[in-house]
Design a protein around this motif. Structure first.
Motif, mmCIF file in Angstrom:
data_model
loop_
_atom_site.group_PDB
_atom_site.id
_atom_site.type_symbol
_atom_site.label_atom_id
_atom_site.label_comp_id
_atom_site.label_asym_id
_atom_site.label_seq_id
_atom_site.Cartn_x
_atom_site.Cartn_y
_atom_site.Cartn_z
ATOM 1 N N VAL A 1 0.843 -1.207 0.000
ATOM 2 C CA VAL A 1 0.000 0.000 0.000
ATOM 3 C C VAL A 1 0.870 1.244 0.000
ATOM 4 O O VAL A 1 0.589 2.218 -0.708
ATOM 5 C CB VAL A 1 -0.940 -0.003 1.228
ATOM 6 N N TRP A 2 1.953 1.232 0.764
ATOM 7 C CA TRP A 2 2.838 2.393 0.825
ATOM 8 C C TRP A 2 3.462 2.685 -0.538
ATOM 9 O O TRP A 2 3.518 3.842 -0.960
ATOM 10 C CB TRP A 2 3.934 2.154 1.863
ATOM 11 N N HIS A 3 3.929 1.644 -1.211
ATOM 12 C CA HIS A 3 4.547 1.844 -2.535
ATOM 13 C C HIS A 3 3.533 2.387 -3.530
ATOM 14 O O HIS A 3 3.844 3.292 -4.323
ATOM 15 C CB HIS A 3 5.131 0.525 -3.040
ATOM 16 N N ALA A 4 2.306 1.869 -3.491
ATOM 17 C CA ALA A 4 1.276 2.352 -4.405
ATOM 18 C C ALA A 4 0.922 3.814 -4.115
ATOM 19 O O ALA A 4 0.711 4.615 -5.038
ATOM 20 C CB ALA A 4 0.027 1.474 -4.280
ATOM 21 N N LEU A 5 0.880 4.178 -2.839
ATOM 22 C CA LEU A 5 0.559 5.560 -2.464
ATOM 23 C C LEU A 5 1.627 6.524 -2.955
ATOM 24 O O LEU A 5 1.328 7.590 -3.509
ATOM 25 C CB LEU A 5 0.417 5.650 -0.946
ATOM 26 N N GLY B 1 -2.167 18.187 0.147
ATOM 27 C CA GLY B 1 -2.859 16.922 0.297
ATOM 28 C C GLY B 1 -4.247 16.940 -0.304
ATOM 29 O O GLY B 1 -4.705 17.947 -0.856
ATOM 30 N N ALA B 2 -4.938 15.811 -0.182
ATOM 31 C CA ALA B 2 -6.271 15.660 -0.772
ATOM 32 C C ALA B 2 -7.386 15.922 0.218
ATOM 33 O O ALA B 2 -8.558 15.765 -0.111
ATOM 34 C CB ALA B 2 -6.415 14.244 -1.343
ATOM 35 N N GLY B 3 -7.072 16.314 1.439
ATOM 36 C CA GLY B 3 -8.092 16.564 2.451
ATOM 37 C C GLY B 3 -8.217 15.402 3.421
ATOM 38 O O GLY B 3 -7.841 14.268 3.110
ATOM 39 N N ASN C 1 -0.613 11.987 2.373
ATOM 40 C CA ASN C 1 -1.711 11.777 1.441
ATOM 41 C C ASN C 1 -2.853 12.764 1.678
ATOM 42 O O ASN C 1 -3.455 13.259 0.719
ATOM 43 C CB ASN C 1 -2.238 10.346 1.583
ATOM 44 N N GLU C 2 -3.133 13.075 2.935
ATOM 45 C CA GLU C 2 -4.297 13.901 3.254
ATOM 46 C C GLU C 2 -3.967 15.373 3.489
ATOM 47 O O GLU C 2 -4.799 16.249 3.225
ATOM 48 C CB GLU C 2 -5.001 13.346 4.493
ATOM 49 N N GLY D 1 -0.577 16.687 2.811
ATOM 50 C CA GLY D 1 0.545 17.105 1.993
ATOM 51 C C GLY D 1 1.845 17.301 2.742
ATOM 52 O O GLY D 1 1.981 16.950 3.921
ATOM 53 N N VAL D 2 2.807 17.891 2.026
ATOM 54 C CA VAL D 2 4.128 18.120 2.612
ATOM 55 C C VAL D 2 4.035 19.066 3.805
ATOM 56 O O VAL D 2 4.746 18.899 4.807
ATOM 57 C CB VAL D 2 5.088 18.684 1.545
ATOM 58 N N ILE D 3 3.148 20.054 3.719
ATOM 59 C CA ILE D 3 2.987 20.986 4.838
ATOM 60 C C ILE D 3 2.552 20.235 6.091
ATOM 61 O O ILE D 3 3.048 20.488 7.197
ATOM 62 C CB ILE D 3 1.972 22.090 4.479
ATOM 63 N N GLY D 4 1.636 19.310 5.934
ATOM 64 C CA GLY D 4 1.185 18.516 7.074
ATOM 65 C C GLY D 4 2.312 17.698 7.668
ATOM 66 O O GLY D 4 2.456 17.619 8.901
ATOM 67 N N VAL D 5 3.127 17.079 6.818
ATOM 68 C CA VAL D 5 4.261 16.284 7.296
ATOM 69 C C VAL D 5 5.230 17.159 8.085
ATOM 70 O O VAL D 5 5.719 16.768 9.158
ATOM 71 C CB VAL D 5 4.983 15.600 6.120
ATOM 72 N N VAL D 6 5.501 18.358 7.582
ATOM 73 C CA VAL D 6 6.421 19.280 8.265
ATOM 74 C C VAL D 6 5.861 19.673 9.636
ATOM 75 O O VAL D 6 6.586 19.706 10.634
ATOM 76 C CB VAL D 6 6.669 20.529 7.399
#
Length: 410
Positions: free
Chosen positions: A275-279, A292-294, A314-315, A317-322
Motif C-alpha cells: 500500500v505504501w509503494h502504491a501511495l 494533500g487531498a483533504g 496523502n491527506e 501534503g508536505v505541509i502537514g508532514v512538516v
C-alpha cells in the motif's frame, strides 16, 4: 495559574476525549452496534468535552503552548486542503471534529503545569476502556478472540481492534511503571493496573505496541538512571530478565512475534509495504503534493495506510508532514533540555512510543489517541507559572498627636 487546583470536571473532559478517539470501526461486538450510533456517541462525547471545558474556563484563559499552536496550524492547513472536496463532504466533517478537539486542548491547557494530574487521568480512562475489553472476553471468549483476526484479542463490547487494545495497554503499563519508580503510587495499585494490562497486551499479539513499550520504557528509565536508585535497580533486573527470556524462551517468543505469518508476509509488514509503494507512486498535482487531498479515513485504494507519515502526506501534503514532524521534534527537544525528573521520564516515554508507533499506525495528523498521548507529554513539559503573591493588607495609619511626637523627639 499553577496555583489553581485542577477542577474534577477536567477528568470528565479527558474521559470524553478518550471516548471520542476510540473510533467506530472494529470487530463485531456481542450486541451489534450500528456504526451510525457509535459515531453519534463518539462525536457527542467530543461536543460535550468542548462544552464542559468551555464552562469551566469561561474566561478563555489558556497557556501558551507550541504543541497546540502547531496543531492549530495543522487544522488550518487541513481545512484548506479539504474545501476542494476531493475526499467528499466527510473531509469537512473531519475538519470540524479536529477543530473541536484542538479547541478543547486549548481550553484545558490552562491546567498544564508540569504535574502528573493528566497522567493519572490518562491511566484511569484507558484502564476503564481495557476493563470493557476484559469483560467482553469473559462474557464471550469466541467474540473476543475471533478467527477473523487470527485469534487475536478484540473488543467484544465496543468495537476495538487488536492494535488499539495493545496501544492502550502498553501506554498505561509504561506510565504506571514510571509512577512506581518515582514513588508516586503504591505497588498494590500498580500490580492491579500492570498485570491485567500485560495479559491483554499478550493476547493482542501486537508487535508495534510491545516494541514501543520496551523501547519507550528503556529511554524513559535511562533518563532517570543517574538520579534514581530505584530506576537503576529496575533497569538491571529488566536487562537480566530480558536476557533470560531471550535465551530460555526464544522459540516461544519467535512464534508469538511472527503470529503464524510467512516470512514474505512478515517482511512486507503484513502487506503494508504494498500500500505504501502504491501511495507514493500515485500521480499528484502540485496542490495535492503541497496540501494533500483533504482529511479522509486514512486509507488508499480501499486499504488502510497504517503509517502516520504517509497518511498525513496523502491527506495534508508536505505541509502537514512538516507540521507533524515539528510537533514531535519540539516536544522531544524540550524533553531533552529539561533536568531529570519523573515528569520528564513520562514525557520521553509517551513521545518515543508515538514516534515508534507512527511507522505502522496512522493518527498523528488527526484527532486520535496519539495526539492525546502527546498532549499529556506537553502537560508534563509545561513550566509552572509563578505563583501570584497575595496582596498585603493595608494597615490604617494611626494619628499621633503633636505633643506625643514632640515627646518622642525629646
Amino acid at each position: 495559574m499553577s496555583g489553581d487546583h485542577t477542577p474534577k470536571i477536567i477528568g470528565t473532559v479527558w474521559g470524553l476525549l478518550v471516548l471520542n478517539t476510540l473510533g467506530s470501526a472494529g470487530a463485531k461486538t456481542i450486541v451489534p452496534l450500528p456504526r451510525s450510533l457509535i459515531q453519534m456517541v463518539t462525536m457527542g462525547a467530543l461536543v460535550a468535552a468542548f462544552a464542559l471545558a468551555l464552562a469551566v474556563n469561561v474566561r478563555l484563559r489558556v497557556r501558551p503552548s507550541a504543541f497546540v499552536f502547531l496543531l492549530t496550524l495543522l487544522l488550518v492547513s487541513s481545512v484548506f486542503s479539504s474545501v476542494h472536496l476531493e475526499s467528499g463532504f466527510g473531509a469537512l466533517f473531519r475538519c470540524a471534529r479536529l477543530a473541536l478537539f484542538v479547541g478543547t486542548l486549548w481550553l484545558v491547557s490552562r491546567w498544564w503545569d508540569g504535574g502528573l494530574t493528566f497522567v493519572r487521568h490518562h491511566i484511569r480512562m484507558y484502564l476503564a476502556v481495557l476493563g470493557t475489553v476484559a469483560a467482553g472476553a469473559v462474557l464471550s471468549p469466541g467474540a473476543a478472540l475471533p478467527d477473523l483476526y487470527g485469534g487475536r484479542l478484540v473488543g467484544a463490547l465496543w468495537p476495538l481492534t487488536p492494535p488499539q487494545i495493545g496501544q492502550y495497554a502498553a501506554v498505561i503499563i509504561g506510565l504506571t511503571v514510571l509512577l512506581v519508580l518515582g514513588r508516586r503510587t503504591d505497588r498494590t495499585s500498580a500490580v492491579v493496573v500492570i498485570v491485567p494490562s500485560l495479559v491483554l497486551l499478550a493476547l493482542t499479539h501486537t508487535r508495534t505496541a510491545t516494541l514501543g513499550l520496551l523501547i519507550g520504557l528503556s529511554l524513559a528509565i535511562g533518563s532517570l538512571v543517574l538520579n534514581s536508585g530505584a530506576a537503576r535497580r529496575f533497569f538491571a533486573w529488566a536487562v537480566l530478565s530480558a536476557t533470560v527470556a531471550a535465551v530460555g524462551f526464544a522459540s516461544a517468543l519467535q512464534t508469538w512475534f511472527l503470529r503464524g505469518q510467512s516470512q514474505e508476509n512478515f517482511s512486507s509488514l503484513t502487506g503494508r509495504a504494498k500500500v505504501w509503494h502504491a501511495l507514493l507512486a500515485a500521480p499528484r498535482t502540485t496542490t495535492e503534493y503541497v496540501f494533500g487531498a483533504g482529511l479522509g479515513d486514512k486509507s488508499f485504494g480501499g486499504l488502510p495506510i497504517d503509517n502516520s507519515w504517509l497518511a498525513v502526506f496523502n491527506e495534508q501534503g508536505v505541509i502537514g508532514v512538516v507540521l507533524v514532524a515539528a510537533v514531535v521534534i519540539v516536544l522531544g527537544g524540550v524533553a531533552l533540555l529539561r533536568p531529570p525528573s519523573l515528569q520528564r521520564a513520562c514525557a520521553i516515554f509517551l513521545i518515543s512510543y508515538c514516534a515508534i508507533a507512527s511507522y505502522t499506525e496512522a493518527g498523528l495528523g488527526d484527532a486520535s489517541p496519539y495526539l492525546l498521548h502527546l498532549a499529556v507529554a506537553a502537560s508534563l513539559l509545561a513550566t509552572p507559572a509563578p505563583a501570584t503573591p497575595l496582596p498585603t493588607p493595608r494597615v490604617p495609619r494611626r494619628h499621633v498627636p503633636r505633643w506625643a511626637q514632640r515627646s518622642e523627639v525629646i
